[in-house]
Design an enzyme around this catalytic site. Sequence first.
Site, PDB file in Angstrom:
ATOM      1  N   LYS A  60       0.916  -1.227   0.011  1.00 17.72           N
ATOM      2  CA  LYS A  60       0.042   0.057  -0.017  1.00 17.72           C
ATOM      3  C   LYS A  60       0.808   1.230   0.090  1.00 17.72           C
ATOM      4  O   LYS A  60       1.994   1.515   0.463  1.00 17.72           O
ATOM      5  CB  LYS A  60      -0.730   0.036   1.095  1.00 17.72           C
ATOM      6  N   ASP A  90      -4.932   5.795   4.645  1.00 19.07           N
ATOM      7  CA  ASP A  90      -3.996   4.913   5.109  1.00 19.07           C
ATOM      8  C   ASP A  90      -4.605   3.776   5.812  1.00 19.07           C
ATOM      9  O   ASP A  90      -3.742   2.690   5.628  1.00 19.07           O
ATOM     10  CB  ASP A  90      -3.139   5.646   6.174  1.00 19.07           C
ATOM     11  N   HIS A 137      -7.420  -1.717   5.157  1.00 22.38           N
ATOM     12  CA  HIS A 137      -7.534  -2.630   6.333  1.00 22.38           C
ATOM     13  C   HIS A 137      -8.660  -2.697   6.899  1.00 22.38           C
ATOM     14  O   HIS A 137      -9.644  -3.827   6.908  1.00 22.38           O
ATOM     15  CB  HIS A 137      -6.521  -2.052   7.759  1.00 22.38           C
ATOM     16  N   LYS A 165      -4.392   7.777  15.447  1.00 26.94           N
ATOM     17  CA  LYS A 165      -3.063   7.687  15.773  1.00 26.94           C
ATOM     18  C   LYS A 165      -3.140   8.364  17.135  1.00 26.94           C
ATOM     19  O   LYS A 165      -4.099   9.256  17.113  1.00 26.94           O
ATOM     20  CB  LYS A 165      -2.253   8.475  14.750  1.00 26.94           C
TER      21      LYS A 165
END
Lengths: 450, 349
Positions: free
Chosen positions: A112, A199, A204, A302
């Site tokens: 990715k 991301d 995912h 995050k």
Amino acid sequence: MGFARREWANEDFAQEVHDAVKEHARTPFREEVWQQLIQGMRFVQGTFDDDESFERLRGTIEELDKAQGTGGNFAFYLSVPPRSFPVVIQQLKKHGLADQTGGSWRRAVIEKPFGHDLKSAEELNAIVHEVFAPDQVFRIDHYLGKETVQNILALRFANTMFEPIWNRSFVDHVQITMAEDIGIGGRAGYYDGIGAARDVIQNHLLQLMALTAMEEPASFDADALAAEKTKVLGAVRLPKDLGRDTVRGQYAAGWQGGAKAVGYLEEEGIDPSSKTDTYAAIRLGIDNRRWAGVPFYLRTGKRLGRRVTEIAVVFQRAPHSPFDTTATEELGSNAIVIRVQPDEGVTVRFGSKVPGTSMEIRDVSMDFAYGESFTESSPEAYERLILDVLLGDSNLFPRTEEVELSWKILDPIEEYWDTNGRPAQYPAGTWGPVEADEMLERDGRSWRRP
Amino acid sequence: MKTDLTDTTASKINKELVRGRRAIGTPAVGMVLTLVIVTDEENAYDALKAASDASREHPSRTLVVIKRVSRSPRDRTQSRLDAEVRVGADAGTGETVVLRLHGEVVDHAQSVVLPLLLPDAPVVVWWPVNAPLDPANDPLGALAQRRVTDTYACEQPVKELAARADAYTPGDTDLSWTRITPWRSMLAAALDQVACEVQGVEVEGEEFNPSCELLAMWLADRLDVPVRRSHSAGPGLTAVRMDTDCGPIVLDRADGSLATLSIQGQPKRAVALKRRDTAELIAEELRRLDPDDTYASALRYGVERLKSDGSGSPAKGEREAVPAPVEAAAKAPADRATAQAPVNEAAAK
């Protein structure tokens, strides 16, 4: 074999690998195995646009092929920035490295990001498929290599007790969380402009959602699996009001796990006016008979409370309770939680009577932990996936259509975010912005504390 | 199994917990709650011991947050987190992490605690000493469903009770309240036996023991009669005397362990009313994790509305959070209470 710009000899490369293996291998370091490996280790110095370098690469590969008896079978692991993709792929073709001849195979492994929106993903796919056929391309999504993710399929389709309740009649909603406690670290250049949704959610989380929601595949082979995943991703419905049912955030300065953390905008190499999301939460629906009306909440971020990835299937409350409200005041909803990492396993939550003379019902958990039921260490995700590449087994690799469908889901959200507002700020070390809590509160639900 | 981690982070502690658990082969999820104990070094040992005893009834993850005092300005700017991870036999039934916070991180204890909370399970925060005045808005208190304070351990317990009432948020509770549970059930049982109407009550106990005030407020709130708070040498609560239209009901405990219950027209009975240790109190408090509405109602009755026999002056100032009907009820029986005062004084030792 390594190919890169830096000035390394074979020995330097071998040393680098040696150190990494010694430090990180999950099994003890064995000298004789290392001696066998080192026989085939080479390093070719060169740049992507230099024909001579690729000639040297080809020469080395051919020489190794003869010495090691690999029968002309090569896999190329392309760990290169997206902008270098076209040139590298073309170079491989030009120098005859991508041609499969007489029973041998050539495979390409791609990491990715698979583009940054539908258009770029299509372009990238076009470039890759010009040289490698779809079945020669392996897109690594390391989440799919994790034992627990593969166990979703075992849990759902090898057992009888879960599947009958795995639908809108019993499930209230599903929460899929991937939280990291770290910041962007040194990845400013890569991360800024991409953000958490591109991301993590695009690959995912949507893959985890597909595995959780898909119908039973006809068999466990790659085509059957891909067909079901594609079907369910194709049935995903975006919320009508993107402002109401999506939230993005940026971590602000705070304390995480007892250490001071700077805010995203103060990270080195980040534009102080950046609108990149480090937290994203979205609500999706799946328009099919099994899931109509059941929201899937996906969130990632995050600098959240702790590092954890899990899928929580939260069930409806009992339609009728013969107990009075005091007895069930502390009772939550039943849930099945698949802990993807860390402490891999499955938790089932349900109510139980608290011992004593009064009727009081409280949540308890029943737990299955990989580390306790199987003390043998399971292979690392990459270990498993690279082996699959060599075996040509593409079960655990997302296909072109899946990647493009995922972008179709995410693109409208990203476009909306680009033109509307700014990311909400959340203090580092917390479970995301209050807006995300409000988003679920509006639906009468709340995020689990993972 | 006990592991020391120096200059560490919450994520390393989490790893150590999983590792330790695997090493001894016990699963984590029998644990039903996370108990966070916020204390200083001086009280940590006793508090942890009590929690560890209580964990036999409530397997839990216990996080002891010890805020270390920094002696020099240099220490205050440096921040360090040390942890002691105990699993298995060293941690009662559950897991214990003793967190020692040095320097700046002292003010950010919630950042250490949040990652260590058990998934989903309820959180209880207990301050054995130095509880914040507004527990629900304390950064650590905000993480919890239940916040346990102990007014018994503070400098001016009665004043503190008034402050607790002002800051009360559902989920707050106080160990001084827990201490009187046996008294409450005994008194309730006594009143259940007779068909008499209570006209006035006197609660007698040592000074600076907020349990006496809480019991008095509970009785006043529930019975809607004037209640006098009088002082004795202790230990703890010594007696409750209720005047009813069919004679006095007296629960008298002079020695802190065995009480006598006397009801007019019935033989005197010995009743076990032992003063309990902290472990038992905590274990009881953890039994129910929903807000304690009875406590809230008793606390909000207001300390200053209790009658006092003079040695301890009542808190001054009108309280506003008092519901109207109770206020009206309190005025009417006031004269009756004064009329009964001589009777009460005679009964006192």
